[in-house]
Motif scaffolding. Structure first.
Motif, PDB file in Angstrom:
ATOM      1  N   LEU A  11       0.827  -1.203   0.000  1.00 46.21           N
ATOM      2  CA  LEU A  11       0.000   0.000   0.000  1.00 46.21           C
ATOM      3  C   LEU A  11       0.865   1.257   0.000  1.00 46.21           C
ATOM      4  O   LEU A  11       0.730   2.138  -0.837  1.00 46.21           O
ATOM      5  CB  LEU A  11      -0.898  -0.001   1.242  1.00 46.21           C
ATOM      6  CG  LEU A  11      -1.931   1.112   1.297  1.00 46.21           C
ATOM      7  CD1 LEU A  11      -3.168   0.665   0.559  1.00 46.21           C
ATOM      8  CD2 LEU A  11      -2.281   1.444   2.722  1.00 46.21           C
ATOM      9  N   CYS A  13       4.166   1.573  -0.515  1.00 48.38           N
ATOM     10  CA  CYS A  13       5.091   1.634  -1.635  1.00 48.38           C
ATOM     11  C   CYS A  13       4.429   2.183  -2.877  1.00 48.38           C
ATOM     12  O   CYS A  13       4.984   3.016  -3.574  1.00 48.38           O
ATOM     13  CB  CYS A  13       5.604   0.230  -1.950  1.00 48.38           C
ATOM     14  SG  CYS A  13       7.246  -0.046  -1.393  1.00 48.38           S
ATOM     15  N   SER A  14       3.240   1.670  -3.151  1.00 45.28           N
ATOM     16  CA  SER A  14       2.607   2.050  -4.400  1.00 45.28           C
ATOM     17  C   SER A  14       2.239   3.518  -4.406  1.00 45.28           C
ATOM     18  O   SER A  14       2.095   4.128  -5.446  1.00 45.28           O
ATOM     19  CB  SER A  14       1.352   1.217  -4.628  1.00 45.28           C
ATOM     20  OG  SER A  14       0.342   1.633  -3.736  1.00 45.28           O
ATOM     21  N   MET A  15       2.087   4.086  -3.223  1.00 46.67           N
ATOM     22  CA  MET A  15       1.737   5.490  -3.195  1.00 46.67           C
ATOM     23  C   MET A  15       2.968   6.370  -3.204  1.00 46.67           C
ATOM     24  O   MET A  15       2.888   7.565  -3.037  1.00 46.67           O
ATOM     25  CB  MET A  15       0.873   5.786  -1.954  1.00 46.67           C
ATOM     26  CG  MET A  15      -0.486   5.140  -2.061  1.00 46.67           C
ATOM     27  SD  MET A  15      -1.508   5.519  -0.655  1.00 46.67           S
ATOM     28  CE  MET A  15      -1.893   7.233  -0.972  1.00 46.67           C
ATOM     29  N   GLY A  16       4.093   5.775  -3.351  1.00 47.29           N
ATOM     30  CA  GLY A  16       5.306   6.567  -3.407  1.00 47.29           C
ATOM     31  C   GLY A  16       5.881   6.795  -2.028  1.00 47.29           C
ATOM     32  O   GLY A  16       6.889   7.456  -1.854  1.00 47.29           O
ATOM     33  N   PHE A  17       5.206   6.233  -1.016  1.00 45.04           N
ATOM     34  CA  PHE A  17       5.713   6.360   0.350  1.00 45.04           C
ATOM     35  C   PHE A  17       6.683   5.235   0.599  1.00 45.04           C
ATOM     36  O   PHE A  17       6.588   4.510   1.560  1.00 45.04           O
ATOM     37  CB  PHE A  17       4.583   6.247   1.386  1.00 45.04           C
ATOM     38  CG  PHE A  17       3.613   7.380   1.338  1.00 45.04           C
ATOM     39  CD1 PHE A  17       2.284   7.153   1.628  1.00 45.04           C
ATOM     40  CD2 PHE A  17       4.022   8.654   1.008  1.00 45.04           C
ATOM     41  CE1 PHE A  17       1.376   8.191   1.594  1.00 45.04           C
ATOM     42  CE2 PHE A  17       3.124   9.694   0.969  1.00 45.04           C
ATOM     43  CZ  PHE A  17       1.788   9.466   1.269  1.00 45.04           C
ATOM     44  N   GLY A  18       7.604   5.092  -0.298  1.00 43.38           N
ATOM     45  CA  GLY A  18       8.510   3.948  -0.247  1.00 43.38           C
ATOM     46  C   GLY A  18       9.254   3.808   1.045  1.00 43.38           C
ATOM     47  O   GLY A  18       8.687   3.569   2.079  1.00 43.38           O
TER      48      GLY A  18
END
Lengths: 115, 116
Positions: A11, A13-18
């Protein structure tokens, strides 16, 4: 626990909150893995997640491929430099420096007014 | 100006390879400095980090740091998470993303400084 951490990681990662923080924390704390092992797993995990997300975002026009392409070549060189440095530089030092940087920028962003 | 971009990109690569994570955050930061808004930066960062991570993975595998089988169990639910995440992302406003990202940076920063 494995389920929660995989889902959460995907979740975020996919939002760029890696930063893959969730998975690495889970792997090293609950599974007692070595740091580099956890990092490797996290990086590998990232691949399908990112691919999937990129395809989705592309449809929405959320990706600036021109910008991405301009960063990638130097980024790749950076990866090789990072690999070369890993032998010499104490990673802890790099972590602390980067951590301080993140902290500073994070706080600044949190209290910024516009947008 | 070009030099600055190259330096940013180099840093992203180094962090991605040396720390294994955090490259994405650096990428979002660098892209924003390059004029992208928060949402586009976060999505585009994924595209930047993907090839870099692919190379990093090869390096880690060759070094024998981990085995692919160890990562596989996490992927299925990870993809489900990604499905939800991308949906959420589409709905999110820049302001929300920016503050959330700021919190993430603080959390990540603290973890790097004081590894648990």
């Amino acid at each position: 626990m494995t389920y929660i951490s995989s889902f959460l990681s995907g979740l975020l990662c996919s939002m760029g909150f890696g930063a893959g923080a969730v998975l690495i924390i889970f792997l090293t704390s609950y599974s007692g893995m070595e740091q580099t092992q956890a990092q490797g797993i996290n990086l590998f995990f990232y691949l399908p997640i990112a691919l999937f997300s990129i395809i989705k975002y592309k449809r929405e026009g959320l990706i600036d491929f021109k910008a991405a392409l301009s960063f990638i070549p130097s980024g790749l060189i950076g990866v090789l430099i990072g690999y070369a440095l890993a032998g010499f530089l104490p990673t802890n030092y790099l972590k602390t420096v980067f951590g301080l940087f993140l902290l500073a920028v994070g706080i600044k962003e949190l209290f910024s007014k516009n947008q | 100006m070009r030099i600055k971009k190259i330096l940013y990109a180099l840093t992203v690569g180094i962090i991605n390879s040396a720390l294994g994570a955090g490259g994405g955050i650096a990428a979002v930061y660098a892209l924003k400095k390059n004029g992208l808004d928060q949402k586009t930066a976060q999505a585009t960062a994924l595209a930047v980090i993907l090839p870099l991570t692919a190379v990093s993975v090869v390096i880690y595998l060759l070094r024998g740091d981990f085995r692919i089988e160890e990562a596989l169990p996490f992927i299925p639910l990870g993809l489900v998470g990604a499905f939800c995440g991308t949906k959420l992302m589409k709905q999110s406003q820049n302001k929300f993303l920016r503050k959330s990202f700021a919190l993430l940076m603080i959390f990540a920063g603290l973890r790097y400084i004081f590894p648990v």
